[in-house]
Design a protein around this motif. Structure first.
Motif, PDB file in Angstrom:
ATOM      1  N   GLY A 208       0.822  -1.213   0.000  1.00  0.00           N
ATOM      2  CA  GLY A 208       0.000   0.000   0.000  1.00  0.00           C
ATOM      3  C   GLY A 208       0.851   1.256   0.000  1.00  0.00           C
ATOM      4  N   ALA A 209       1.979   1.201   0.705  1.00  0.00           N
ATOM      5  CA  ALA A 209       2.851   2.365   0.768  1.00  0.00           C
ATOM      6  C   ALA A 209       3.457   2.674  -0.597  1.00  0.00           C
ATOM      7  N   VAL A 210       3.840   1.613  -1.355  1.00  0.00           N
ATOM      8  CA  VAL A 210       4.403   1.815  -2.689  1.00  0.00           C
ATOM      9  C   VAL A 210       3.379   2.455  -3.611  1.00  0.00           C
ATOM     10  N   VAL A 211       2.150   1.930  -3.570  1.00  0.00           N
ATOM     11  CA  VAL A 211       1.081   2.485  -4.413  1.00  0.00           C
ATOM     12  C   VAL A 211       0.849   3.957  -4.085  1.00  0.00           C
ATOM     13  N   LEU A 212       0.829   4.274  -2.792  1.00  0.00           N
ATOM     14  CA  LEU A 212       0.614   5.654  -2.378  1.00  0.00           C
ATOM     15  C   LEU A 212       1.736   6.573  -2.838  1.00  0.00           C
ATOM     16  N   CYS A 213       2.968   6.076  -2.804  1.00  0.00           N
ATOM     17  CA  CYS A 213       4.112   6.879  -3.244  1.00  0.00           C
ATOM     18  C   CYS A 213       4.012   7.231  -4.721  1.00  0.00           C
ATOM     19  N   LEU A 214       3.621   6.211  -5.537  1.00  0.00           N
ATOM     20  CA  LEU A 214       3.479   6.454  -6.971  1.00  0.00           C
ATOM     21  C   LEU A 214       2.374   7.475  -7.242  1.00  0.00           C
ATOM     22  N   ALA A 215       1.274   7.334  -6.539  1.00  0.00           N
ATOM     23  CA  ALA A 215       0.168   8.284  -6.722  1.00  0.00           C
ATOM     24  C   ALA A 215       0.578   9.670  -6.256  1.00  0.00           C
ATOM     25  N   ALA A 216       1.328   9.700  -5.159  1.00  0.00           N
ATOM     26  CA  ALA A 216       1.740  10.991  -4.610  1.00  0.00           C
ATOM     27  C   ALA A 216       2.664  11.737  -5.563  1.00  0.00           C
ATOM     28  N   ALA A 217       3.532  10.980  -6.282  1.00  0.00           N
ATOM     29  CA  ALA A 217       4.450  11.630  -7.225  1.00  0.00           C
ATOM     30  C   ALA A 217       3.680  12.366  -8.308  1.00  0.00           C
ATOM     31  N   GLY A 218       2.611  11.750  -8.800  1.00  0.00           N
ATOM     32  CA  GLY A 218       1.793  12.414  -9.797  1.00  0.00           C
ATOM     33  C   GLY A 218       1.084  13.632  -9.245  1.00  0.00           C
ATOM     34  N   VAL A 219       0.618  13.501  -8.013  1.00  0.00           N
ATOM     35  CA  VAL A 219      -0.070  14.626  -7.366  1.00  0.00           C
ATOM     36  C   VAL A 219       0.884  15.794  -7.167  1.00  0.00           C
ATOM     37  N   VAL A 220       2.133  15.486  -6.755  1.00  0.00           N
ATOM     38  CA  VAL A 220       3.130  16.535  -6.518  1.00  0.00           C
ATOM     39  C   VAL A 220       3.435  17.292  -7.803  1.00  0.00           C
ATOM     40  N   ALA A 221       3.587  16.554  -8.921  1.00  0.00           N
ATOM     41  CA  ALA A 221       3.890  17.200 -10.201  1.00  0.00           C
ATOM     42  C   ALA A 221       2.741  18.125 -10.614  1.00  0.00           C
ATOM     43  N   ALA A 222       1.510  17.616 -10.456  1.00  0.00           N
ATOM     44  CA  ALA A 222       0.347  18.438 -10.815  1.00  0.00           C
ATOM     45  C   ALA A 222       0.244  19.660  -9.914  1.00  0.00           C
ATOM     46  N   LYS A 223       0.514  19.453  -8.626  1.00  0.00           N
ATOM     47  CA  LYS A 223       0.431  20.551  -7.662  1.00  0.00           C
ATOM     48  C   LYS A 223       1.471  21.621  -7.974  1.00  0.00           C
ATOM     49  N   ARG A 224       2.683  21.199  -8.352  1.00  0.00           N
ATOM     50  CA  ARG A 224       3.751  22.156  -8.661  1.00  0.00           C
ATOM     51  C   ARG A 224       3.381  22.997  -9.877  1.00  0.00           C
ATOM     52  N   GLY A 225       2.777  22.349 -10.875  1.00  0.00           N
ATOM     53  CA  GLY A 225       2.338  23.099 -12.055  1.00  0.00           C
ATOM     54  C   GLY A 225       1.267  24.115 -11.699  1.00  0.00           C
ATOM     55  N   TRP A 226       0.343  23.715 -10.825  1.00  0.00           N
ATOM     56  CA  TRP A 226      -0.728  24.629 -10.392  1.00  0.00           C
ATOM     57  C   TRP A 226      -0.142  25.804  -9.610  1.00  0.00           C
ATOM     58  N   GLU A 227       0.851  25.517  -8.757  1.00  0.00           N
ATOM     59  CA  GLU A 227       1.474  26.573  -7.959  1.00  0.00           C
ATOM     60  C   GLU A 227       2.166  27.604  -8.847  1.00  0.00           C
ATOM     61  N   GLN A 228       2.867  27.112  -9.877  1.00  0.00           N
ATOM     62  CA  GLN A 228       3.539  28.032 -10.787  1.00  0.00           C
ATOM     63  C   GLN A 228       2.528  28.910 -11.521  1.00  0.00           C
ATOM     64  N   LYS A 229       1.430  28.302 -11.942  1.00  0.00           N
ATOM     65  CA  LYS A 229       0.390  29.059 -12.635  1.00  0.00           C
ATOM     66  C   LYS A 229      -0.189  30.136 -11.717  1.00  0.00           C
ATOM     67  N   GLN A 230      -0.429  29.772 -10.452  1.00  0.00           N
ATOM     68  CA  GLN A 230      -0.958  30.736  -9.485  1.00  0.00           C
ATOM     69  C   GLN A 230       0.002  31.897  -9.267  1.00  0.00           C
ATOM     70  N   ALA A 231       1.288  31.592  -9.198  1.00  0.00           N
ATOM     71  CA  ALA A 231       2.291  32.635  -8.987  1.00  0.00           C
ATOM     72  C   ALA A 231       2.324  33.610 -10.160  1.00  0.00           C
ATOM     73  N   VAL A 232       2.322  33.065 -11.388  1.00  0.00           N
ATOM     74  CA  VAL A 232       2.371  33.910 -12.589  1.00  0.00           C
ATOM     75  C   VAL A 232       1.124  34.794 -12.688  1.00  0.00           C
ATOM     76  N   GLU A 233      -0.054  34.214 -12.441  1.00  0.00           N
ATOM     77  CA  GLU A 233      -1.299  34.982 -12.507  1.00  0.00           C
ATOM     78  C   GLU A 233      -1.340  36.068 -11.435  1.00  0.00           C
ATOM     79  N   THR A 234      -0.845  35.739 -10.238  1.00  0.00           N
ATOM     80  CA  THR A 234      -0.821  36.729  -9.153  1.00  0.00           C
ATOM     81  C   THR A 234       0.091  37.891  -9.496  1.00  0.00           C
ATOM     82  N   LEU A 235       1.263  37.597 -10.065  1.00  0.00           N
ATOM     83  CA  LEU A 235       2.191  38.664 -10.457  1.00  0.00           C
ATOM     84  C   LEU A 235       1.568  39.576 -11.508  1.00  0.00           C
ATOM     85  N   GLN A 236       0.862  38.987 -12.470  1.00  0.00           N
ATOM     86  CA  GLN A 236       0.218  39.787 -13.520  1.00  0.00           C
ATOM     87  C   GLN A 236      -0.855  40.709 -12.934  1.00  0.00           C
TER      88      GLN A 236
END
Length: 390
Positions: A208-236
């Motif tokens: 279960g821990a391995v499965v969660l780690c794999l899922a978490a990696a995808g979530v982290v990548a998506a979250k990082r992209g969202w954070e960058q988008k939020q930062a750029v929009e806020t600056l604008q």
């Protein structure tokens, strides 16, 4: 309080000095004078009751501030803590518009006693400790802490040595955690004993821990992209607000983004830099309004009201009457030269590195040309700008 006597002669004594004032009182009065008077009445009633209870003596009232003397450092700190608790309790029972907070500073030092007043280095140190306290908070000096430790149930945070203005030595400062003295520490409950898991259970846990780690990696990548988008929009959006000279809205937007987004977010440093720009613009905008308001008051020949624009240190050092007299002289020459509001403006404004003071170069329109005047020094204290009277 009867053991305090009025001294006809000048002499010295050791005293615990408490200095307090209302946070942002000038803003409250500027917004609604009736509300400001209600706040001031509640503040004075609370101070009077607490000072009486702990055996202190109110030396003087300085607008929304008070200078109080105690014979004991313990009594002074207990009084300060009682005041903050009472105000917090009262704030819960009134409308948000009538709520207020107070800063308090306490120092133990040598004072000069003259005709019922107290002066000297001990008073000066107390007045400069008070601004270091957060709204609703208390700061005390090392000398006070040495006297009250193990005698009062409280927690403190050491702020280290502080260089106070016009004090030639550094002073160790402690911040009192007011809420910490309201109750005892809670007890702990023993954790229930669990039976050891079987080997097969641990295998499934590992899978279960391995499965969660794999899922978490995808979530982290998506979250990082969202954070960058939020930062750029806020600056604008922030740049757009700043270009429209709306620094307050830009600051609120940027503070929210900096608080929500982690420091690892791309463009996070840009958000911080833009936030500093917005804060500087807002401070300058507020200083401009304060300068204009003081100019209008002087031209209206309301000297006592104009003197309220002076910083608390100047009021304590010179007194309202002295400052009013100086402003009256300036007003006389302005009247003689037939100066109007539109003839007086800011030529240059520079904030200090710590953003707690500023220098203004005003200029006056005389004989068809703008002429620079002597610099004016302003301090940002208690969430407001005040000019320094030398």
């Amino acid at each position: 309080m009867r053991y305090f006597m009025s001294e006809p002669t000048v002499h010295r004594r050791l005293a615990a000095i408490m200095f307090s004032d209302i946070c942002g009182f000038s803003l409250i009065m500027g917004r609604d004078e009736a509300q400001g008077m209600r706040v001031l009445a509640r503040y004075e009633a609370c101070m009077n009751t607490a000072v009486e209870e702990f055996g202190g003596r109110i030396i003087k009232r300085l607008g929304d501030g008070m200078l109080v003397e105690f014979l004991s450092a313990v009594s002074a700190v207990e009084c300060a803590m009682s005041i903050q608790r009472r105000i917090a309790e009262q704030n819960m029972a009134v409308a948000e518009s009538d709520q207020f907070q107070v800063r308090i500073g306490v120092h133990l030092g040598d004072v000069v006693v003259s005709n019922g007043d107290i002066l000297g280095d001990g008073v000066n140190v107390a007045s400069r400790i008070e601004p270091l306290a957060p709204p609703g908070g208390i700061c005390i000096s090392q000398d006070v802490y040495n006297q009250v430790q193990n005698k009062i149930e409280m927690e403190v945070v050491a702020l280290g040595p502080q260089q106070l203005k016009n004090i030639h030595r550094q002073v160790e400062i402690y911040r009192v955690i007011v809420a910490a003295a309201n109750g005892a520490a809670e007890g702990t409950m023993a954790a229930p004993v669990k039976e050891p898991a079987s080997k097969s259970k641990w295998i499934w846990v590992a899978i279960g821990a391995v499965v969660l780690c794999l899922a978490a990696a995808g979530v982290v990548a998506a979250k990082r992209g969202w954070e960058q988008k939020q930062a750029v929009e806020t600056l604008q959006k922030a740049d757009e607000l700043l270009s429209m000279n709306q620094p307050s809205k830009a600051r609120i937007l940027l503070e929210k983004a900096v608080k929500q987004l982690p420091p690892t977010t791309p463009k996070w440093n840009d958000l911080q830099a833009r936030l500093t720009t917005a804060k500087d613009m807002e401070l300058k905008e507020r200083l401009q309004r304060r300068f204009d308001a003081m100019a209008v008051t002087i031209l209206a020949k309301n000297w006592e009201a104009a003197a309220q624009f002076a910083d608390p240190d100047s009021k304590m050092r010179l007194g309202i009457k002295n400052i009013s007299g100086r402003l009256a002289v300036a007003g006389f020459f302005a009247d003689l030269l037939r100066v109007k509001k539109e003839h007086f403006r800011i030529r240059e404004m520079k904030l200090s590195e710590d953003r707690k003071s500023a220098t203004i170069i005003p200029e006056l329109h005389l004989f068809n040309e703008w002429k620079p005047q002597n610099p004016m020094y302003w301090k940002f204290t208690n969430d407001e700008w005040y000019f320094v009277v030398e």
